[in-house]
Design a protein around this motif. Sequence first.
Motif, PDB file in Angstrom:
ATOM      1  N   VAL A  67      -1.122 -61.337 -25.016  1.00 45.65           N
ATOM      2  CA  VAL A  67      -1.886 -61.192 -23.772  1.00 45.65           C
ATOM      3  C   VAL A  67      -0.879 -61.018 -22.649  1.00 45.65           C
ATOM      4  N   THR A  68      -0.875 -59.857 -22.055  1.00 42.25           N
ATOM      5  CA  THR A  68       0.055 -59.560 -20.968  1.00 42.25           C
ATOM      6  C   THR A  68      -0.728 -59.405 -19.678  1.00 42.25           C
ATOM      7  N   GLN A  69      -0.466 -60.271 -18.733  1.00 45.69           N
ATOM      8  CA  GLN A  69      -1.121 -60.159 -17.432  1.00 45.69           C
ATOM      9  C   GLN A  69      -0.256 -59.283 -16.546  1.00 45.69           C
ATOM     10  N   VAL A  70      -0.838 -58.216 -16.020  1.00 48.27           N
ATOM     11  CA  VAL A  70      -0.096 -57.285 -15.174  1.00 48.27           C
ATOM     12  C   VAL A  70      -0.548 -57.421 -13.727  1.00 48.27           C
ATOM     13  N   ASN A  71       0.221 -56.825 -12.836  1.00 46.06           N
ATOM     14  CA  ASN A  71       0.024 -57.082 -11.403  1.00 46.06           C
ATOM     15  C   ASN A  71      -0.929 -56.130 -10.698  1.00 46.06           C
ATOM     16  N   SER A  72      -1.149 -54.957 -11.261  1.00 42.70           N
ATOM     17  CA  SER A  72      -1.903 -53.957 -10.508  1.00 42.70           C
ATOM     18  C   SER A  72      -2.853 -53.156 -11.382  1.00 42.70           C
ATOM     19  N   ARG A  73      -3.781 -52.529 -10.735  1.00 41.82           N
ATOM     20  CA  ARG A  73      -4.727 -51.642 -11.415  1.00 41.82           C
ATOM     21  C   ARG A  73      -4.005 -50.472 -12.063  1.00 41.82           C
ATOM     22  N   LEU A  74      -2.951 -49.983 -11.411  1.00 43.13           N
ATOM     23  CA  LEU A  74      -2.197 -48.858 -11.956  1.00 43.13           C
ATOM     24  C   LEU A  74      -1.565 -49.238 -13.298  1.00 43.13           C
ATOM     25  N   GLU A  75      -0.944 -50.414 -13.365  1.00 43.38           N
ATOM     26  CA  GLU A  75      -0.353 -50.878 -14.619  1.00 43.38           C
ATOM     27  C   GLU A  75      -1.438 -51.066 -15.677  1.00 43.38           C
ATOM     28  N   TYR A  76      -2.579 -51.556 -15.243  1.00 41.73           N
ATOM     29  CA  TYR A  76      -3.708 -51.746 -16.159  1.00 41.73           C
ATOM     30  C   TYR A  76      -4.180 -50.410 -16.718  1.00 41.73           C
ATOM     31  N   GLN A  77      -4.368 -49.431 -15.854  1.00 44.41           N
ATOM     32  CA  GLN A  77      -4.899 -48.141 -16.291  1.00 44.41           C
ATOM     33  C   GLN A  77      -3.952 -47.446 -17.253  1.00 44.41           C
ATOM     34  N   PHE A  78      -2.644 -47.526 -16.979  1.00 47.51           N
ATOM     35  CA  PHE A  78      -1.682 -46.799 -17.798  1.00 47.51           C
ATOM     36  C   PHE A  78      -1.044 -47.668 -18.883  1.00 47.51           C
ATOM     37  N   CYS A  79      -1.605 -48.864 -19.092  1.00 46.63           N
ATOM     38  CA  CYS A  79      -1.092 -49.771 -20.140  1.00 46.63           C
ATOM     39  C   CYS A  79       0.412 -49.982 -19.987  1.00 46.63           C
ATOM     40  N   ASN A  80       0.825 -50.253 -18.772  1.00 46.88           N
ATOM     41  CA  ASN A  80       2.239 -50.444 -18.462  1.00 46.88           C
ATOM     42  C   ASN A  80       2.558 -51.939 -18.464  1.00 46.88           C
ATOM     43  N   SER A  81       3.298 -52.374 -19.481  1.00 50.75           N
ATOM     44  CA  SER A  81       3.617 -53.796 -19.626  1.00 50.75           C
ATOM     45  C   SER A  81       5.076 -54.111 -19.308  1.00 50.75           C
ATOM     46  N   HIS A  82       5.764 -53.194 -18.613  1.00 53.75           N
ATOM     47  CA  HIS A  82       7.200 -53.352 -18.380  1.00 53.75           C
ATOM     48  C   HIS A  82       7.543 -54.481 -17.401  1.00 53.75           C
ATOM     49  N   SER A  83       6.668 -54.737 -16.434  1.00 53.74           N
ATOM     50  CA  SER A  83       6.950 -55.784 -15.431  1.00 53.74           C
ATOM     51  C   SER A  83       5.757 -56.729 -15.328  1.00 53.74           C
ATOM     52  N   PRO A  84       5.507 -57.503 -16.360  1.00 55.33           N
ATOM     53  CA  PRO A  84       4.300 -58.335 -16.390  1.00 55.33           C
ATOM     54  C   PRO A  84       4.362 -59.511 -15.425  1.00 55.33           C
ATOM     55  N   LYS A  85       3.205 -59.963 -15.042  1.00 55.77           N
ATOM     56  CA  LYS A  85       3.091 -61.176 -14.239  1.00 55.77           C
ATOM     57  C   LYS A  85       3.247 -62.398 -15.132  1.00 55.77           C
ATOM     58  N   ALA A  86       2.722 -62.299 -16.349  1.00 58.18           N
ATOM     59  CA  ALA A  86       2.839 -63.381 -17.332  1.00 58.18           C
ATOM     60  C   ALA A  86       2.566 -62.814 -18.719  1.00 58.18           C
ATOM     61  N   VAL A  87       3.142 -63.460 -19.737  1.00 60.22           N
ATOM     62  CA  VAL A  87       2.933 -63.047 -21.129  1.00 60.22           C
ATOM     63  C   VAL A  87       2.561 -64.274 -21.953  1.00 60.22           C
ATOM     64  N   TYR A  88       1.508 -64.141 -22.748  1.00 58.63           N
ATOM     65  CA  TYR A  88       1.065 -65.213 -23.638  1.00 58.63           C
ATOM     66  C   TYR A  88       1.064 -64.657 -25.061  1.00 58.63           C
ATOM     67  N   ASN A  89       1.600 -65.414 -26.015  1.00 62.87           N
ATOM     68  CA  ASN A  89       1.738 -64.860 -27.364  1.00 62.87           C
ATOM     69  C   ASN A  89       1.559 -65.899 -28.471  1.00 62.87           C
ATOM     70  N   LYS A  90       0.765 -66.916 -28.218  1.00 63.20           N
ATOM     71  CA  LYS A  90       0.581 -67.970 -29.220  1.00 63.20           C
ATOM     72  C   LYS A  90      -0.559 -67.671 -30.194  1.00 63.20           C
ATOM     73  N   GLY A  91      -1.392 -66.698 -29.842  1.00 65.99           N
ATOM     74  CA  GLY A  91      -2.540 -66.403 -30.692  1.00 65.99           C
ATOM     75  C   GLY A  91      -3.788 -67.157 -30.271  1.00 65.99           C
ATOM     76  N   HIS A  92      -3.589 -68.209 -29.497  1.00 71.08           N
ATOM     77  CA  HIS A  92      -4.704 -68.970 -28.917  1.00 71.08           C
ATOM     78  C   HIS A  92      -4.236 -69.422 -27.540  1.00 71.08           C
ATOM     79  N   ASP A  93      -4.621 -68.668 -26.518  1.00 74.91           N
ATOM     80  CA  ASP A  93      -4.123 -68.934 -25.166  1.00 74.91           C
ATOM     81  C   ASP A  93      -5.281 -69.148 -24.209  1.00 74.91           C
TER      82      ASP A  93
END
Length: 262
Positions: A67-93
Amino acid sequence: MATTRMFCFVLVMLLMGCFCSAKIYKVGDSEGWRAKKGGTYYEWAKRKEFQVGDSLMFEYDGNVNDVTQVNSRLEYQFCNSHSPKAVYNKGHDVVTLTEPGYHFFITSNHSQCVAGQKLVVFVVHDHPTIPPPPRKILPFGKDYKVGDSNEWKVPEESDFYSKWSEEKQFHVGDNLLFYYNDQVDDVLEISSDLEFKSCDTTSPVAVHNGGQDLISLTKPGIRYFITSRIGHCEAGLKLRVVVRPLSRSVPKKMQLSPFDRQ
């Protein structure tokens, strides 16, 4: 001293009142967090009203996704995960929504994100004791990928983008998504019909050259777009859109676009 204690007691009760009714939403319900055949999580999110203090519970296969939280609509639309606001990777977050506004979530697995594994939620703050700062938030309107599969490039028919635009109704709050080869073309916004017809690039209102550009339609009127390559513009690489006033009400719940549902 008694006054201070009373003040502290009231403050604690107010804060407890803000969060005691907080809800936990399991993203995707029984399907969990994964690429969706029917599009993004638009249908799941649109029926819910998220408030500050609520939480999103993501359940997924941590070997395939995150689960990658991104900062903007642009990053969301283009699936841009290069500069995330936060990353969760436990499988249950569990992610708590601590502030009002739009919150964007994608997976860093790009192919999965493009396939629809992304979520945007609009969070409201209904508690009058801690009002949000005043802001002007346009609703999520529709997102139009300019040219659809043809994208933004010299068309085979010179009136291709004219026909593409005429088939649609654009409103304030909608967005144009330009995809193109930035080594070949760009997107210039110009201000008049005369400049549009003559492919005049001398006084653009704005220049976009990122190869993937999102342009918001923030007010009614006519918007003109061309490329700075005169030959390409004369061959039909130019777009004119008529933006209508916002005719739909702004709900508390977020609105997404058909583009999100692909």
